[in-house]
Design a protein around this motif. Structure first.
Motif, PDB file in Angstrom:
ATOM      1  N   SER A 187       3.153   0.938   5.089  1.00 40.54           N
ATOM      2  CA  SER A 187       2.164   0.773   4.007  1.00 40.54           C
ATOM      3  C   SER A 187       2.835   0.435   2.671  1.00 40.54           C
ATOM      4  CB  SER A 187       1.338   2.049   3.851  1.00 40.54           C
ATOM      5  OG  SER A 187       2.113   3.044   3.225  1.00 40.54           O
ATOM      6  N   ILE A 188       4.165   0.488   2.636  1.00 39.32           N
ATOM      7  CA  ILE A 188       4.850   0.261   1.355  1.00 39.32           C
ATOM      8  C   ILE A 188       4.910  -1.237   1.023  1.00 39.32           C
ATOM      9  CG2 ILE A 188       7.054   0.510   0.120  1.00 39.32           C
ATOM     10  CD1 ILE A 188       7.474   3.104   1.710  1.00 39.32           C
ATOM     11  N   GLY A 189       4.298  -1.586  -0.084  1.00 39.18           N
ATOM     12  CA  GLY A 189       4.325  -2.971  -0.568  1.00 39.18           C
ATOM     13  C   GLY A 189       3.607  -3.958   0.337  1.00 39.18           C
ATOM     14  N   GLY A 193       2.134   4.352  -0.938  1.00 46.16           N
ATOM     15  CA  GLY A 193       2.083   3.140  -0.126  1.00 46.16           C
ATOM     16  C   GLY A 193       0.901   2.296  -0.528  1.00 46.16           C
ATOM     17  N   SER A 194       1.187   1.220  -1.298  1.00 45.16           N
ATOM     18  CA  SER A 194       0.166   0.244  -1.699  1.00 45.16           C
ATOM     19  C   SER A 194      -1.009   0.827  -2.475  1.00 45.16           C
ATOM     20  CB  SER A 194      -0.358  -0.526  -0.475  1.00 45.16           C
ATOM     21  OG  SER A 194       0.677  -1.310   0.074  1.00 45.16           O
ATOM     22  N   GLY A 227       4.396   2.558  -6.411  1.00 36.70           N
ATOM     23  CA  GLY A 227       5.537   1.658  -6.606  1.00 36.70           C
ATOM     24  C   GLY A 227       5.171   0.491  -7.495  1.00 36.70           C
ATOM     25  N   GLY A 228       4.856  -0.645  -6.872  1.00 38.73           N
ATOM     26  CA  GLY A 228       4.586  -1.892  -7.574  1.00 38.73           C
ATOM     27  C   GLY A 228       3.703  -1.743  -8.806  1.00 38.73           C
ATOM     28  N   ASN A 274       7.207   4.875  -9.269  1.00 38.59           N
ATOM     29  CA  ASN A 274       8.547   4.596  -8.738  1.00 38.59           C
ATOM     30  C   ASN A 274       8.880   3.157  -9.108  1.00 38.59           C
ATOM     31  OD1 ASN A 274      10.814   4.119  -7.225  1.00 38.59           O
ATOM     32  ND2 ASN A 274       9.796   4.227  -5.227  1.00 38.59           N
ATOM     33  N   GLU A 297       4.771   8.707   2.836  1.00 36.69           N
ATOM     34  CA  GLU A 297       4.730   7.256   2.655  1.00 36.69           C
ATOM     35  C   GLU A 297       4.969   6.577   3.999  1.00 36.69           C
ATOM     36  OE1 GLU A 297       5.659   6.060  -1.709  1.00 36.69           O
ATOM     37  OE2 GLU A 297       7.492   5.976  -0.547  1.00 36.69           O
ATOM     38  N   HIS A 316      13.516   8.154   0.125  1.00 34.32           N
ATOM     39  CA  HIS A 316      12.649   6.968   0.180  1.00 34.32           C
ATOM     40  C   HIS A 316      13.094   6.082   1.348  1.00 34.32           C
ATOM     41  CE1 HIS A 316      10.563   3.315  -0.803  1.00 34.32           C
ATOM     42  NE2 HIS A 316       9.799   4.030  -1.623  1.00 34.32           N
ATOM     43  N   LYS A 334      11.616   1.568  -8.828  1.00 37.13           N
ATOM     44  CA  LYS A 334      12.601   0.908  -7.956  1.00 37.13           C
ATOM     45  C   LYS A 334      13.652   0.193  -8.809  1.00 37.13           C
ATOM     46  CE  LYS A 334       9.137   0.722  -4.409  1.00 37.13           C
ATOM     47  NZ  LYS A 334       8.755   0.280  -3.102  1.00 37.13           N
ATOM     48  N   LEU A 393       2.323   8.570  -5.142  1.00 34.31           N
ATOM     49  CA  LEU A 393       3.582   7.937  -5.529  1.00 34.31           C
ATOM     50  C   LEU A 393       3.305   6.432  -5.540  1.00 34.31           C
ATOM     51  CD1 LEU A 393       6.560   8.186  -6.226  1.00 34.31           C
ATOM     52  CD2 LEU A 393       7.098   8.271  -3.794  1.00 34.31           C
TER      53      LEU A 393
HETATM   54  P1  PGA Z   1       4.156   0.474  -3.338  1.00 36.77           P
HETATM   55  O1  PGA Z   1       5.488   1.379  -3.196  1.00 36.77           O
HETATM   56  O2  PGA Z   1       3.167   1.265  -4.145  1.00 36.77           O
HETATM   57  O3  PGA Z   1       4.634  -0.756  -4.014  1.00 36.77           O
HETATM   58  O4  PGA Z   1       3.667   0.230  -1.947  1.00 36.77           O
HETATM   59  C1  PGA Z   1       5.408   2.756  -3.010  1.00 36.77           C
HETATM   60  C2  PGA Z   1       6.806   3.306  -2.911  1.00 36.77           C
HETATM   61  O5  PGA Z   1       7.688   2.614  -2.372  1.00 36.77           O
HETATM   62  O6  PGA Z   1       7.065   4.430  -3.358  1.00 36.77           O
END
Ligand code: PGA
Length: 253
Positions: A174-176, A213-214, A235-236, A11, A170, A101, A13, A233
């Motif tokens: 835990s996101i970012g 999530g991370s 993100g970063g 993802n 998610e 999201h 973003k 999934l």
């Molecule tokens: P993250 O994001 O891996 O940077 O925590 C996951 C997401 O937002 O889908």
């Protein structure tokens, strides 16, 4: 190691430019080269809508899938300034779409709106990656399962084909943040989601359930023992080909 199909979904973003085709190219090459060893994996990159058409056309020997990250709830065309419909995104080359999201829920995506977005995306034959998860406050108040149940029951209908739906659990906290759930908590949540969705679809199988999530190239090994997880999934770490590829490599090591 498991031989069940696993998804690795990036993802991006609101990051990315045309020059980032080099990232797509490297990941596609990796996917192609590792086809025989890592047979049971699917790689999807959900990129900004401005890039999807360009990436799709440039990628000649395509071994990954491309997706987008949101759409307007109205399916086809209409007087919605600045908006993009599932119809337009599909025509631009999207095969997958992230919906629900938490970053978009914070910006006004209610379960009600998401209901329409899911239905319009499925009508366009996009595969949806439907994100659900509790906030830290909800977790502390022991509302996790209540929240997940609402997010599932208000948006998924029994007439949908579960093969076109992936659910990404998610937890918002835990996101970012570099924080991931404890193994036991994660197992419980994934099991709960699978039970709830099996009830809706009245089939033996539930949609695939991913964790997000991370996730990174170091903690990915901790998830290996939870066979209920059907993928991730990311993100970063998905905007760096090395980190993204290392996640996959380390998962199968
Ligand atoms: P993250 O994001 O891996 O940077 O925590 C996951 C997401 O937002 O889908």
């Amino acid at each position: 190691m498991t031989n069940k199909l696993k998804y690795f979904i990036g993802n991006w973003k609101m990051f990315g430019d045309f020059s980032d085709y080099k990232i797509i190219y490297k990941i596609n090459q990796f996917s192609d080269r590792s086809k025989n060893i890592l047979k049971e994996k699917k790689i999807v990159l959900c990129v900004p809508s401005t890039l999807i058409h360009y990436f799709k056309n440039k990628l000649t020997k395509k071994s990954i899938f491309l997706g987008v990250q949101n759409c307007h709830h109205h399916q086809k065309y209409g007087p919605f300034t600045g908006a993009l419909s599932a119809t337009m995104l599909k025509k631009a080359g999207a095969e997958f779409i992230i919906l629900g999201h938490s970053e978009n829920r914070f910006n006004g995506d209610t379960n009600n709106l998401l209901n329409k977005k899911i239905s319009s995306s499925l009508n366009e034959k996009l595969k949806i990656i439907y994100c659900i998860g509790e906030t830290l406050k909800e977790k502390r108040n022991k509302k996790t399962f209540h929240v997940l149940k609402q997010q599932i029951n208000k948006c998924l209908k029994k007439s949908y084909n579960p093969n076109n739906i992936l659910i990404a659990y998610e937890p918002v906290w835990s996101i970012g943040t570099n924080k991931i759930p404890k193994k036991i908590e994660l197992e419980k949540a994934i099991k709960f989601i699978k039970n709830q969705t099996t009830k809706i679809f009245k089939r033996k199988k539930s949609p695939k359930v991913l964790y997000g999530g991370s996730v990174n190239d170091r903690n990915i090994r901790q998830f290996k023992s939870i066979s209920l997880i059907d993928g991730f999934l990311i993100g970063g770490a998905s905007h760096s080909p090395k980190k993204f590829i290392d996640i996959i490599k380390n998962y199968y090591k």
